[in-house]
Design a protein around this motif. Structure first.
Motif, PDB file in Angstrom:
ATOM      1  N   THR A 102       0.832  -1.198   0.000  1.00 31.17           N
ATOM      2  CA  THR A 102       0.000   0.000   0.000  1.00 31.17           C
ATOM      3  C   THR A 102       0.871   1.254   0.000  1.00 31.17           C
ATOM      4  OG1 THR A 102      -0.122   0.041   2.416  1.00 31.17           O
ATOM      5  CG2 THR A 102      -1.917  -1.073   1.259  1.00 31.17           C
ATOM      6  N   ASN A 103       0.271   2.335  -0.465  1.00 27.50           N
ATOM      7  CA  ASN A 103       0.804   3.671  -0.244  1.00 27.50           C
ATOM      8  C   ASN A 103      -0.372   4.529   0.195  1.00 27.50           C
ATOM      9  OD1 ASN A 103      -0.566   4.516  -2.592  1.00 27.50           O
ATOM     10  ND2 ASN A 103       1.293   4.819  -3.792  1.00 27.50           N
ATOM     11  N   GLU A 104      -0.228   5.833   0.186  1.00 31.12           N
ATOM     12  CA  GLU A 104      -1.309   6.693   0.660  1.00 31.12           C
ATOM     13  C   GLU A 104      -2.557   6.626  -0.213  1.00 31.12           C
ATOM     14  OE1 GLU A 104       1.810   8.129  -0.303  1.00 31.12           O
ATOM     15  OE2 GLU A 104       2.570   7.595   1.674  1.00 31.12           O
ATOM     16  N   THR A 105      -2.383   6.249  -1.463  1.00 31.42           N
ATOM     17  CA  THR A 105      -3.472   6.286  -2.438  1.00 31.42           C
ATOM     18  C   THR A 105      -3.998   4.915  -2.832  1.00 31.42           C
ATOM     19  OG1 THR A 105      -2.403   8.271  -3.338  1.00 31.42           O
ATOM     20  CG2 THR A 105      -4.143   7.263  -4.668  1.00 31.42           C
ATOM     21  N   TRP A 106      -3.108   3.924  -2.961  1.00 28.30           N
ATOM     22  CA  TRP A 106      -3.486   2.651  -3.554  1.00 28.30           C
ATOM     23  C   TRP A 106      -3.137   1.454  -2.684  1.00 28.30           C
ATOM     24  CZ3 TRP A 106      -6.639   3.664  -7.234  1.00 28.30           C
ATOM     25  CH2 TRP A 106      -6.464   4.796  -8.023  1.00 28.30           C
ATOM     26  N   SER A 107      -3.927   0.414  -2.857  1.00 31.59           N
ATOM     27  CA  SER A 107      -3.660  -0.899  -2.289  1.00 31.59           C
ATOM     28  C   SER A 107      -3.459  -1.847  -3.471  1.00 31.59           C
ATOM     29  CB  SER A 107      -4.856  -1.355  -1.448  1.00 31.59           C
ATOM     30  OG  SER A 107      -4.677  -2.667  -1.004  1.00 31.59           O
ATOM     31  N   VAL A 108      -2.330  -2.579  -3.456  1.00 36.64           N
ATOM     32  CA  VAL A 108      -2.017  -3.487  -4.557  1.00 36.64           C
ATOM     33  C   VAL A 108      -1.736  -4.867  -3.978  1.00 36.64           C
ATOM     34  CG1 VAL A 108      -0.477  -3.967  -6.503  1.00 36.64           C
ATOM     35  CG2 VAL A 108      -0.989  -1.589  -5.877  1.00 36.64           C
ATOM     36  N   VAL A 109      -2.439  -5.863  -4.497  1.00 37.76           N
ATOM     37  CA  VAL A 109      -2.168  -7.249  -4.142  1.00 37.76           C
ATOM     38  C   VAL A 109      -1.610  -7.902  -5.402  1.00 37.76           C
ATOM     39  CG1 VAL A 109      -3.136  -9.456  -3.400  1.00 37.76           C
ATOM     40  CG2 VAL A 109      -4.004  -7.304  -2.421  1.00 37.76           C
ATOM     41  N   VAL A 110      -0.441  -8.531  -5.243  1.00 40.31           N
ATOM     42  CA  VAL A 110       0.204  -9.194  -6.370  1.00 40.31           C
ATOM     43  C   VAL A 110       0.299 -10.679  -6.044  1.00 40.31           C
ATOM     44  CG1 VAL A 110       2.221  -9.276  -7.876  1.00 40.31           C
ATOM     45  CG2 VAL A 110       1.584  -7.118  -6.782  1.00 40.31           C
ATOM     46  N   ALA A 111      -0.316 -11.503  -6.877  1.00 42.13           N
ATOM     47  CA  ALA A 111      -0.209 -12.955  -6.750  1.00 42.13           C
ATOM     48  C   ALA A 111       0.712 -13.417  -7.871  1.00 42.13           C
ATOM     49  CB  ALA A 111      -1.574 -13.611  -6.886  1.00 42.13           C
ATOM     50  N   GLY A 112       1.682 -14.282  -7.534  1.00 38.54           N
ATOM     51  CA  GLY A 112       2.651 -14.684  -8.534  1.00 38.54           C
ATOM     52  C   GLY A 112       2.877 -16.173  -8.600  1.00 38.54           C
ATOM     53  N   THR A 113       3.216 -16.623  -9.795  1.00 38.89           N
ATOM     54  CA  THR A 113       3.662 -17.977 -10.054  1.00 38.89           C
ATOM     55  C   THR A 113       4.958 -17.845 -10.848  1.00 38.89           C
ATOM     56  OG1 THR A 113       2.614 -18.236 -12.216  1.00 38.89           O
ATOM     57  CG2 THR A 113       1.245 -18.742 -10.263  1.00 38.89           C
ATOM     58  N   PRO A 114       5.665 -18.933 -11.118  1.00 39.88           N
ATOM     59  CA  PRO A 114       6.867 -18.819 -11.950  1.00 39.88           C
ATOM     60  C   PRO A 114       6.582 -18.297 -13.368  1.00 39.88           C
ATOM     61  CG  PRO A 114       6.927 -20.866 -10.720  1.00 39.88           C
ATOM     62  CD  PRO A 114       5.557 -20.272 -10.512  1.00 39.88           C
ATOM     63  N   GLU A 115       5.335 -18.365 -13.821  1.00 42.55           N
ATOM     64  CA  GLU A 115       4.975 -17.911 -15.167  1.00 42.55           C
ATOM     65  C   GLU A 115       4.576 -16.444 -15.238  1.00 42.55           C
ATOM     66  OE1 GLU A 115       3.424 -20.801 -13.851  1.00 42.55           O
ATOM     67  OE2 GLU A 115       5.079 -21.938 -14.696  1.00 42.55           O
ATOM     68  N   GLY A 116       4.201 -15.825 -14.111  1.00 42.07           N
ATOM     69  CA  GLY A 116       3.756 -14.445 -14.169  1.00 42.07           C
ATOM     70  C   GLY A 116       3.076 -13.990 -12.899  1.00 42.07           C
ATOM     71  N   VAL A 117       2.390 -12.854 -13.019  1.00 42.49           N
ATOM     72  CA  VAL A 117       1.733 -12.266 -11.859  1.00 42.49           C
ATOM     73  C   VAL A 117       0.326 -11.802 -12.198  1.00 42.49           C
ATOM     74  CG1 VAL A 117       3.857 -11.511 -10.707  1.00 42.49           C
ATOM     75  CG2 VAL A 117       2.732  -9.994 -12.328  1.00 42.49           C
ATOM     76  N   LEU A 118      -0.460 -11.660 -11.157  1.00 43.69           N
ATOM     77  CA  LEU A 118      -1.803 -11.091 -11.221  1.00 43.69           C
ATOM     78  C   LEU A 118      -1.816  -9.905 -10.271  1.00 43.69           C
ATOM     79  CD1 LEU A 118      -4.957 -11.259 -11.772  1.00 43.69           C
ATOM     80  CD2 LEU A 118      -5.044 -12.619  -9.683  1.00 43.69           C
TER      81      LEU A 118
END
Length: 146
Positions: free
Chosen positions: A123-139
């Motif tokens: 997170t920062n003051e403006t946004w919340s980001v959730v990153v899910a990852g596998t060896p092939e990439g991210v969501l």
């Protein structure tokens, strides 16, 4: 009602992202997800090549092929999701490092790794980001900070 729509969108998009990252047919998943997202939120879904409409410019994504993207910019429950397929050695670590480099803070209580997959919440003051990852990439899942 708004909270339920956000949960429906988050669950639907998470399932879609995992399916796309694991190699399921993008066209079949995209068609099903497009109907679900539009019905639940009025949001838009896109497959391939571009960030979803309204993606916050200050949120970087790792290099790779943009896949599934979705946005809900119709109301205060706005949010975005995008998948990126990449050849990076550790896509989740790369995505997390990019966000931390521009001032995002990781929530260690919401970070986990199981085998080659993992999830990180930042997170920062403006946004919340959730990153899910596998060896092939991210969501990436992006929403306004609470």
């Amino acid at each position: 009602m708004k909270l339920n729509r956000v949960r429906v969108l988050a669950v639907t998009l998470a399932v879609a992202g995992v399916a796309l990252l694991s190699g399921c047919s993008g066209e079949a998943v995209g068609s099903a997800i497009d109907g679900a997202v539009n019905g639940a939120t009025g949001g838009d879904v896109s497959l391939g090549g571009q960030l979803p409409e309204g993606w916050p410019e200050e949120i970087p994504v790792i290099d790779g092929d943009l896949g599934f993207g979705a946005s809900n910019t119709a109301d205060a429950d706005r949010g975005w999701v995008v998948t990126v397929t990449t050849s990076a050695a550790d896509p989740l670590a790369d995505a997390t490092a990019m966000l931390e480099a521009i001032g995002f803070s990781a929530d260690n209580a919401a970070t986990a790794n199981v085998g080659g997959a993992g999830v990180a919440a930042l997170t920062n003051e403006t946004w919340s980001v959730v990153v899910a990852g596998t060896p092939e990439g991210v969501l990436y899942t992006v929403s306004p900070a609470a």
